[in-house]
Design a protein around this motif. Structure first.
Motif, PDB file in Angstrom:
ATOM      1  N   ILE A  63       0.457  -1.363  -0.070  1.00  0.00           N
ATOM      2  CA  ILE A  63      -0.377   0.283  -0.158  1.00  0.00           C
ATOM      3  C   ILE A  63       1.106   1.817  -0.223  1.00  0.00           C
ATOM      4  O   ILE A  63       0.758   2.351  -0.856  1.00  0.00           O
ATOM      5  CB  ILE A  63      -0.970  -0.158   1.296  1.00  0.00           C
ATOM      6  N   GLU A  64       1.792   1.021   0.814  1.00  0.00           N
ATOM      7  CA  GLU A  64       2.427   2.352   0.392  1.00  0.00           C
ATOM      8  C   GLU A  64       3.396   2.549  -0.272  1.00  0.00           C
ATOM      9  O   GLU A  64       3.465   3.702  -1.312  1.00  0.00           O
ATOM     10  CB  GLU A  64       3.724   2.379   1.504  1.00  0.00           C
ATOM     11  N   PHE A  65       4.055   1.050  -0.844  1.00  0.00           N
ATOM     12  CA  PHE A  65       5.443   1.822  -2.684  1.00  0.00           C
ATOM     13  C   PHE A  65       4.069   1.405  -3.685  1.00  0.00           C
ATOM     14  O   PHE A  65       5.165   1.898  -4.616  1.00  0.00           O
ATOM     15  CB  PHE A  65       6.680   0.326  -1.666  1.00  0.00           C
ATOM     16  N   LYS A  66       3.093   0.914  -3.500  1.00  0.00           N
ATOM     17  CA  LYS A  66       2.095   0.564  -4.673  1.00  0.00           C
ATOM     18  C   LYS A  66       3.376   0.134  -6.481  1.00  0.00           C
ATOM     19  O   LYS A  66       3.404   0.093  -6.904  1.00  0.00           O
ATOM     20  CB  LYS A  66       1.695   2.133  -5.453  1.00  0.00           C
ATOM     21  N   PRO A  67       3.953  -0.963  -5.810  1.00  0.00           N
ATOM     22  CA  PRO A  67       4.750  -1.631  -6.785  1.00  0.00           C
ATOM     23  C   PRO A  67       3.191  -2.361  -8.098  1.00  0.00           C
ATOM     24  O   PRO A  67       2.428  -2.352  -7.734  1.00  0.00           O
ATOM     25  CB  PRO A  67       5.373  -2.767  -6.205  1.00  0.00           C
ATOM     26  N   ASN A  68       4.028  -2.547  -9.026  1.00  0.00           N
ATOM     27  CA  ASN A  68       3.286  -2.954 -10.198  1.00  0.00           C
ATOM     28  C   ASN A  68       3.255  -4.818 -10.061  1.00  0.00           C
ATOM     29  O   ASN A  68       1.613  -5.126  -9.375  1.00  0.00           O
ATOM     30  CB  ASN A  68       4.225  -4.078 -10.558  1.00  0.00           C
ATOM     31  N   ILE A  69       3.700  -5.412  -8.841  1.00  0.00           N
ATOM     32  CA  ILE A  69       3.220  -6.955  -9.136  1.00  0.00           C
ATOM     33  C   ILE A  69       3.420  -6.614  -7.158  1.00  0.00           C
ATOM     34  O   ILE A  69       4.904  -6.018  -6.695  1.00  0.00           O
ATOM     35  CB  ILE A  69       4.391  -8.221  -9.637  1.00  0.00           C
ATOM     36  N   VAL A  70       2.794  -7.800  -6.793  1.00  0.00           N
ATOM     37  CA  VAL A  70       3.099  -8.318  -4.871  1.00  0.00           C
ATOM     38  C   VAL A  70       2.784  -9.772  -5.312  1.00  0.00           C
ATOM     39  O   VAL A  70       2.397 -10.322  -6.283  1.00  0.00           O
ATOM     40  CB  VAL A  70       2.095  -7.989  -4.268  1.00  0.00           C
ATOM     41  N   ILE A  71       3.987 -10.997  -5.105  1.00  0.00           N
ATOM     42  CA  ILE A  71       4.290 -12.508  -5.307  1.00  0.00           C
ATOM     43  C   ILE A  71       3.926 -12.461  -3.370  1.00  0.00           C
ATOM     44  O   ILE A  71       4.872 -12.193  -2.724  1.00  0.00           O
ATOM     45  CB  ILE A  71       5.027 -12.782  -5.823  1.00  0.00           C
ATOM     46  N   HIS A  72       3.217 -13.666  -3.388  1.00  0.00           N
ATOM     47  CA  HIS A  72       3.089 -14.162  -2.008  1.00  0.00           C
ATOM     48  C   HIS A  72       3.719 -15.579  -2.134  1.00  0.00           C
ATOM     49  O   HIS A  72       3.244 -15.963  -2.989  1.00  0.00           O
ATOM     50  CB  HIS A  72       1.746 -13.874  -1.310  1.00  0.00           C
ATOM     51  N   ALA A  73       4.552 -15.508  -0.788  1.00  0.00           N
ATOM     52  CA  ALA A  73       4.904 -17.514  -1.409  1.00  0.00           C
ATOM     53  C   ALA A  73       4.161 -18.223  -1.481  1.00  0.00           C
ATOM     54  O   ALA A  73       4.045 -19.628  -1.687  1.00  0.00           O
ATOM     55  CB  ALA A  73       6.052 -17.595  -0.604  1.00  0.00           C
ATOM     56  N   ASP A  74       2.999 -18.002  -0.461  1.00  0.00           N
ATOM     57  CA  ASP A  74       2.022 -19.081  -0.579  1.00  0.00           C
ATOM     58  C   ASP A  74       1.204 -19.196  -1.577  1.00  0.00           C
ATOM     59  O   ASP A  74       0.414 -17.913  -1.228  1.00  0.00           O
ATOM     60  CB  ASP A  74       1.065 -19.007   1.001  1.00  0.00           C
ATOM     61  N   GLU A  75       0.521 -20.009  -2.060  1.00  0.00           N
ATOM     62  CA  GLU A  75      -0.646 -20.031  -3.404  1.00  0.00           C
ATOM     63  C   GLU A  75      -2.440 -20.407  -2.916  1.00  0.00           C
ATOM     64  O   GLU A  75      -3.335 -19.635  -3.649  1.00  0.00           O
ATOM     65  CB  GLU A  75      -0.276 -21.448  -4.364  1.00  0.00           C
ATOM     66  N   LEU A  76      -2.298 -20.169  -1.811  1.00  0.00           N
ATOM     67  CA  LEU A  76      -3.645 -20.118  -1.238  1.00  0.00           C
ATOM     68  C   LEU A  76      -4.402 -18.714  -0.989  1.00  0.00           C
ATOM     69  O   LEU A  76      -5.137 -18.490  -0.360  1.00  0.00           O
ATOM     70  CB  LEU A  76      -3.448 -21.173   0.051  1.00  0.00           C
ATOM     71  N   ARG A  77      -2.777 -18.372  -0.577  1.00  0.00           N
ATOM     72  CA  ARG A  77      -3.666 -17.192  -0.383  1.00  0.00           C
ATOM     73  C   ARG A  77      -3.728 -15.747  -1.601  1.00  0.00           C
ATOM     74  O   ARG A  77      -4.410 -14.590  -1.440  1.00  0.00           O
ATOM     75  CB  ARG A  77      -2.548 -16.105   0.391  1.00  0.00           C
ATOM     76  N   GLN A  78      -3.790 -16.875  -2.946  1.00  0.00           N
ATOM     77  CA  GLN A  78      -4.170 -15.568  -4.235  1.00  0.00           C
ATOM     78  C   GLN A  78      -5.322 -15.164  -4.083  1.00  0.00           C
ATOM     79  O   GLN A  78      -5.322 -14.017  -4.314  1.00  0.00           O
ATOM     80  CB  GLN A  78      -4.388 -16.678  -5.045  1.00  0.00           C
ATOM     81  N   GLN A  79      -6.800 -15.320  -3.406  1.00  0.00           N
ATOM     82  CA  GLN A  79      -7.959 -15.328  -3.920  1.00  0.00           C
ATOM     83  C   GLN A  79      -8.015 -13.741  -2.643  1.00  0.00           C
ATOM     84  O   GLN A  79      -8.344 -12.805  -2.870  1.00  0.00           O
ATOM     85  CB  GLN A  79      -9.140 -15.816  -3.850  1.00  0.00           C
ATOM     86  N   GLU A  80      -7.530 -14.035  -1.905  1.00  0.00           N
ATOM     87  CA  GLU A  80      -7.278 -12.849  -0.685  1.00  0.00           C
ATOM     88  C   GLU A  80      -6.817 -11.444  -0.799  1.00  0.00           C
ATOM     89  O   GLU A  80      -7.007 -10.748  -0.454  1.00  0.00           O
ATOM     90  CB  GLU A  80      -6.890 -13.590   0.150  1.00  0.00           C
ATOM     91  N   LEU A  81      -5.578 -11.947  -1.273  1.00  0.00           N
ATOM     92  CA  LEU A  81      -4.555 -10.258  -1.445  1.00  0.00           C
ATOM     93  C   LEU A  81      -5.011 -10.875  -2.983  1.00  0.00           C
ATOM     94  O   LEU A  81      -5.327  -9.060  -2.632  1.00  0.00           O
ATOM     95  CB  LEU A  81      -3.340 -11.357  -1.498  1.00  0.00           C
TER      96      LEU A  81
END
Ligand code: NDP
Ligand code: MG
Length: 398
Positions: A63-81
């Motif tokens: 939210i602070e740095f507004k990157p183009n992409i955020v990636i989370h290591a855990d595939e189960l978090r896709q929808q929520e994120l």
């Protein structure tokens, strides 16, 4: 086996803003790298953020740095994120595969790899394959897979700028010395929090005592590694791959003031060293701005305040884990991978107070002597060694 020679690449002009991918953004170095970017927002922007468990902090950073992409290591978090980030114009993907693919993005000039442990190796290799400048903190990439990284670097070319303070110092000392031979390199260590304490007295050292490094504020894993001094052995292996040196050309000195991190001895009798205070933002910023330097308010070396700079030979009998890492450095093959995996399990068990301090050595020693040695391991051999050693090390936790 070819090793690396880090001067073999072109520099940047600081005309354009550089896009940076921060891998391990929620960790100790990751957070410091964001501070560097926050302080230099006219020079750098964040294209990608990647982290693992600390989802709340990752979201806060996004939210602070507004990157183009955020990636989370855990595939189960896709929808929520995705639900949280998409409305803010930030793409979100999950899982290691998504990370490796995303490193190719055109907007990424520099990949800062500050992931801890073995999971940092594949992103290192991928960043080199994509021709990105790699600001490398993840030391396991070189310790475990130095031969693989060197092979790919030799085939693809590329740019690696070390962030580990000792290796950043070496890098800065050898600029302009491309055709000159390095006689030897000396790395230094403060000696850690247990300098001067008898091995038998170390058994009862607590997690809190082991986590109190005299100079550096780092993640828990590397802080424990500094207290056992295995970190220095890993740094010697790292230096051997990065600077194309034999084990016999690398030395260690105890330097309690920790002002000089490393020294490069040249054939003509000259010695070069880079001096800085204990602040990892300095080598991080340098890796981002190379070949330029950016004015900063980071602490300055004041030799009048520091007083005498002193040096001693390390007492190897007091640091048995350092001895193990020397053995792994000398014999090479998959031994560093065995030591790294056994040590990651042992340190984790020490941090969760399942084992005592000297059990870290017991587990590391047993792993090195039990897992099959492979002289020239492929990447698959290293993955297999890592997996087998972790399983074995877990049976030694008691
Ligand atoms: P930390 O433990 O503080 O941070 C590690 C980072 O890696 C976190 O962002 C963490 O995510 C992420 N991470 C951990 N496991 C995984 C995984 N399985 N997949 C993806 N991401 C993962 O480590 P440090 O910042 O201290 O160190 C990072 C690396 O830099 C290490 O290799 C260390 O040896 C090296 N280094 C560190 C120095 C320092 O001063 N700290 C100095 C020199 C080198 P999350 O928090 O979300 O779980
Ligand atoms: Mg270091």
């Amino acid at each position: 086996m070819p090793k690396l020679h880090l001067l073999k690449f072109a520099g940047y002009l600081m005309e354009d803003k550089k896009g940076i991918a921060i891998l391990g953004s929620t960790g100790s170095l990751g957070r410091q790298s964001l501070e560097v970017i926050r302080l230099n927002s006219t020079q750098f922007f964040i294209e990608l953020l990647f982290a693992s468990f600390n989802t709340d902090l990752l979201l806060e950073q996004a939210i602070e740095f507004k990157p183009n992409i955020v990636i989370h290591a855990d595939e189960l978090r896709q929808q929520e994120l995705s639900d949280m980030l998409f409305p803010r114009g930030i793409k979100c993907f999950c899982g290691d595969k998504a990370l490796l693919q995303s490193l190719e993005l055109e907007g990424i000039d520099i990949v800062f790899n500050a992931i801890s442990g073995f999971p940092g190796i594949k992103p290192t290799i991928q960043a080199i394959k994509y021709g990105k400048t790699l600001a490398l903190a993840n030391k396991e990439s070189m310790v475990v897979a130095g031969n693989q990284v060197a092979k790919i670097y030799t085939e693809k070319g590329g740019s690696i700028i070390p962030v580990d303070a000792e290796h950043s110092g070496i890098f800065q000392s050898i600029l302009g010395e491309y055709s000159n031979t390095i006689e030897k390199i000396v790395l230094t260590s403060s000696g850690g929090p247990f300098k001067g304490i008898d091995l038998s007295d170390l058994q009862n050292m607590t997690k809190k005592q082991a986590l109190s490094n005299p100079h550096w504020k780092m993640g828990n894993k590397i802080t424990i590694d500094s207290s056992t001094m295995i970190n220095k052995g890993f740094e010697i292996i790292e230096a051997s791959w990065l600077y194309n040196l034999n084990f016999s050309q690398l030395e260690l000195l105890i330097h309690p003031e920790s002002i000089i991190q490393s020294m490069v001895y040249f054939e003509d009798g000259s010695v070069k060293a880079q001096l800085a205070m204990h602040d990892m933002r300095i080598p991080i910023q340098y890796a981002f701005s190379f070949p330029n330097r950016i004015k900063s308010e980071f602490p300055r070396v004041d030799l009048l305040k520091t007083g005498a700079l002193t040096f001693e030979d390390p007492d190897l009998s007091a640091y048995p884990n350092l001895k193990l890492s020397y053995l792994a450095a000398e014999k090479g093959g998959n031994l560093p991978a065995i030591l790294n995996a056994g040590n990651e399990i042992a340190v984790q068990a020490f941090l969760t107070e399942e084992i005592k301090f000297n059990d870290i050595y017991r587990i590391n020693d047993k792993c090195l002597n039990s897992i099959d040695y492979i002289q020239e391991p492929s990447f698959e051999d290293l993955e297999d060694t890592d997996k087998k050693t972790r399983q074995f090390a877990k049976t030694l936790i008691y």
